[in-house]
Design an enzyme around this catalytic site. Structure first.
Site: not given
Length: 372
Positions: A61, A63, A86, A178, A304
């Site tokens: 993490h 920290e 945590c 498109s 999408e």
């Protein structure tokens, strides 16, 4: 247990260090999912002595990285963390214990962690004589991890609908062509939004007509570091109608096919992960779809799809964000529309949206809108 609230008087130095921690946290936007993005800065007054960010799910993490960077200078420092440290053993040891062992004097965190219970690690920090304050830049910290908090607090992912259109709101010519309405810069920008998503979702109609890949494809030299984690492709196909040979069925990326519970599964779908849900009149319950994706750890889902499915998400109130790219061209009345929505009896029934971010990307305009 009393913890200083967001009304505490934080100094300009405190704000500067937390702003740096937030910038560091954002660097994990493509790699930490389903974990939240977290940054940490260790400082003595105005001097930063260590910094770090959570780089990838399952790894150390923020920290831990910051403490390693600071070394012995962590003792007596203030730790600025964008999320509550945590106190639980998961895939990594508790960060609260690491902060205590390093001898930090003060911990300032931006916002609470929805997974924590009764301040898991906070009580241990305070018992060790460490001053604990929370609420500094809480809004930006929650915004950064809006998908994580949506999943924890609402039981569904943050839903973003990506759309590309002409100035007159047309997404394709009358025959469906498109490629490409928007320019290369906009398409590259979409990849970055895809990369921060846990899942890319489309419907059977789009799969049959456009044969999308829904994968991360970076222009040369544009791939982010570290490399993004894989993104789940989600195909909503109630009747399992997408033919063999289409790219969403090729197994080249993690794929989940959601279909109606009563549908017989054709052989071409047997090798793919499937989820059977109740359907009414051949339509899947979109709320159940999102709840199922949250249950498997999806924080943000990017849709999408065509006007019908995108419109259904909007009409059902499940859309949290519209990501709309407008190209400076006109396709005319015969072009296909942006969203299929129910007709309105009056303007007072029109759904209101607010501008969250507006910027130019290449030759196109990128609009980020949220429900008002």
């Amino acid at each position: 247990m009393s913890v200083a609230s967001g009304s505490a008087r934080f100094s300009a130095v405190d704000h500067a260090h937390m702003a740096l921690a937030l910038r560091l946290a954002a660097r994990g936007g493509h790699t930490t999912r389903p974990n939240p993005m977290v940054g940490c800065v260790l400082a003595h007054g105005g001097e930063v002595v260590g910094s770090g960010w959570h780089r990838r799910a399952g790894e150390a993490h923020a920290e831990v990285h910051a403490l390693a960077d600071a070394g012995a200078r962590a003792r007596g420092a203030t730790a600025y963390v964008t999320l509550e440290p945590c106190g639980r053993h998961g895939r990594t040891p508790p960060c609260a214990d690491a902060l205590i062992a390093a001898g930090v004097a003060r911990v300032v965190f931006a916002c609470e962690d929805g997974f924590q219970h009764e301040g898991d690690g906070l009580s241990r920090l305070r018992a060790a004589g460490i001053a604990v304050e929370q609420g500094l830049m809480r809004g930006p910290a929650r915004e950064l991890n809006r998908g994580f908090f949506s999943r924890i607090e609402r039981g569904r992912p943050w839903l973003r609908i990506k759309l590309g259109a002409s100035l007159d709101g047309r997404t394709a010519l009358a025959d469906g062509r498109s490629q490409w309405i928007t320019g290369a810069a906009a398409r590259a920008d979409v990849m970055r939004w895809r990369a921060r998503s846990c899942a890319l979702l489309t419907g059977a109609g789009t799969a049959r007509h456009d044969d999308p890949r829904l994968t991360l494809r970076w222009p040369a030299g544009d791939a982010p570091e570290p490399a993004p984690a894989p993104v789940l492709r989600v195909l909503l196909d109630a009747g399992l109608t997408v033919p063999a040979g289409h790219r969403l069925l090729d197994g080249s990326a993690p794929t989940l096919v959601v279909h109606a519970a009563a549908t017989t599964v054709p052989p071409r779908f047997l090798a793919l992960e499937r989820l059977a849900l109740p359907a009414e009149h051949g339509r899947l319950d979109l709320g159940r779809v999102l709840a199922a994706l949250a249950a498997r750890g999806c924080n943000e889902v990017q849709v999408e799809a065509g006007a019908t499915l995108a419109g259904a998400f909007v009409a059902s109130g499940l859309c949290d964000e519209l990501l709309l790219y407008l190209a400076p061209r006109l396709l005319g009345d015969g072009g296909r529309g942006l969203l299929a929505l129910p007709a309105l009896a009056g303007l007072d029934e029109a759904r209101a949206w607010r501008w969250h971010d507006v910027r130019q990307v290449g030759d196109d305009l990128r609009l980020l809108l949220r429900p008002a």
